[in-house]
Design an enzyme around this catalytic site. Structure first.
Site, PDB file in Angstrom:
ATOM      1  N   THR A   1      54.350  32.485   8.450  1.00 22.04           N
ATOM      2  CA  THR A   1      53.977  31.288   7.692  1.00 22.04           C
ATOM      3  C   THR A   1      53.797  30.197   8.737  1.00 22.04           C
ATOM      4  OG1 THR A   1      55.412  31.947   5.846  1.00 22.04           O
ATOM      5  CG2 THR A   1      54.971  29.594   6.017  1.00 22.04           C
TER       6      THR A   1
ATOM      7  N   VAL B   1      55.381  35.320  -5.635  1.00 25.97           N
ATOM      8  CA  VAL B   1      55.300  33.984  -5.053  1.00 25.97           C
ATOM      9  C   VAL B   1      56.528  33.779  -4.190  1.00 25.97           C
ATOM     10  CG1 VAL B   1      55.333  31.507  -5.567  1.00 25.97           C
ATOM     11  CG2 VAL B   1      53.931  33.051  -6.952  1.00 25.97           C
TER      12      VAL B   1
ATOM     13  N   ASP C   1      58.567  31.184  -1.092  1.00 26.60           N
ATOM     14  CA  ASP C   1      59.106  29.820  -1.063  1.00 26.60           C
ATOM     15  C   ASP C   1      58.057  28.782  -0.658  1.00 26.60           C
ATOM     16  OD1 ASP C   1      59.011  31.045   1.505  1.00 26.60           O
ATOM     17  OD2 ASP C   1      60.395  29.543   2.302  1.00 26.60           O
TER      18      ASP C   1
HETATM   19  N1  GLY Z   1      58.239  32.353   3.754  1.00 25.33           N
HETATM   20  C1  GLY Z   1      57.064  32.957   3.317  1.00 25.33           C
HETATM   21  C2  GLY Z   1      57.226  33.862   2.201  1.00 25.33           C
HETATM   22  O1  GLY Z   1      58.288  34.435   2.008  1.00 25.33           O
HETATM   23  O2  GLY Z   1      56.282  34.040   1.452  1.00 25.33           O
END
Ligand code: GLY
Length: 354
Positions: free
Chosen positions: A203, A232, A234
């Site tokens: 990310t 979905v 975080d």
């Molecule tokens: N931190 C990115 C996800 O888990 O989608």
């Protein structure tokens, strides 16, 4: 939201900074001297270019949110980053689904978009949701139709490299199914011979304090590789993958999104900073909270520590910054006003044993 010179001059007088253009200094040099807070931008380690771009814009008077979005757009557009935007690893059906959110400190606004297909810059879509709707979170097909209404172009986000990675994962999941990786006539147990496929929760999170002391942040991702369609993480959820309070600071995350969703990690970090903790201490406290709340055996190693990692990045109102992860080895990208950004080591709870 670019702040024009005239507005800057007006703001300077309003805030009583006594701005006077020195005949010897350029406007930009004067601008830097009048700065209440030294600008700073922090991001995940894949944000060296993003932080440099954001800093360049902020030194020219840009608002922190404009700067962070322009920064992460570089990574969203980059086919070689397989964790964000175009070229991101797809869901289990081979379709790229993107998540993002933005928060703008001075206006106390924010918005997220989740499970967005075919639009490579979900951070820009999140920003339009923030500015042009009364909503804070939009998902899936509705979000796509909204983005198209605002002129975003659809395109196939699955690059050849990402498709091949996905196929490798699919063909090596099990020896019981009908998808076979390349093999020789004499091979047995086909489909279990490659367990080291790339499965990321990479990310980019980017947080900044601009020259006016305003704070904003962005998080954007293609999420967990090979996720169940519709999963979905975080990154589009305010409070989990990102949180900003203009009076305190900003925090965001990369890594296992489920842990942040269960622990509201980013808002916790901002609250720890409000209580006086440094950005690094606050990030470490969020890591510890996740460790304390991880009870399921499937997620723990033999030492009862999480098998997964989560990394946090934070800045505060004074321009202090820090990052921390559960496991050692994580880094963050930082720019405090230079042309080139640098990578720095994150603090950590546990040292990885090689
Ligand atoms: N931190 C990115 C996800 O888990 O989608």
């Amino acid at each position: 939201m670019k702040i024009k010179r005239r507005e800057f001059l007006k703001n300077s007088f309003i805030t009583g900074s006594g701005f006077m253009l020195s005949p010897k200094l350029s406007f930009l040099e004067d601008l830097k001297m009048q700065t209440k807070v030294k600008p700073v931008v922090i991001s995940s380690a894949n944000g060296l270019q993003a932080t440099a771009k954001a800093m360049e814009m902020m030194l020219n008077g840009a608002d922190a949110l404009d700067a962070c979005i322009a920064g992460v757009n570089i990574v969203e557009d980059d086919p070689n980053d397989m964790s964000v935007g175009y070229g991101g690893l797809p869901n289990e059906e081979g379709v790229v689904e993107l998540d993002s959110c933005v928060m703008h400190g001075p206006s106390c606004r924010g918005a997220g978009v989740a499970s967005l297909r075919n639009i490579k810059n979900p951070s820009k879509v999140a920003r339009v949701i923030m500015e042009r709707t009364d909503h804070v979170l939009m998902v899936g097909d509705g979000a796509l139709r909204f983005a198209k209404a605002h002129g975003f172009m659809e395109e196939n986000l699955l690059t050849e490299a990402a498709r091949k990675e996905w196929l490798k994962w699919k063909e090596n999941l099990s020896k019981e199914d009908d998808w076979l990786p390349e093999h020789k006539l004499e091979d047995k147990d086909i489909g279990e011979n490659l367990k080291n496929y790339v499965r990321t929760t990479g990310t980019i999170n980017c947080n900044a304090v601009d020259i006016f002391g305003n704070i904003s942040g962005v998080t954007t991702t293609s999420g967990l590789a090979y996720k169940i369609p519709g999963r979905v993480g975080d990154s589009p959820i305010l409070g989990a993958g990102l949180y900003v309070d203009n009076e305190v600071g900003a925090a965001g995350s990369t890594g296992r999104g489920e842990a942040n969703l269960l622990n509201c990690s980013s808002v916790m970090i901002v609250e720890y900073m409000r209580q006086g903790k440094s950005p690094e201490q606050a990030c470490l406290m969020a890591c510890q909270r996740i460790v304390d709340h991880t009870k399921e055996a499937r997620l723990l190693n033999d030492d009862k520590k999480p098998k997964f990692n989560v990394t946090f990045y934070a800045v505060n109102k004074r321009g202090e910054y820090g990052g921390a992860a559960i496991w050692s080895g994580a880094k963050y990208a930082l720019n405090t006003g230079e042309k080139e950004s640098v990578l720095k080591e994150c603090a950590f709870l546990y040292r990885r044993v090689k």
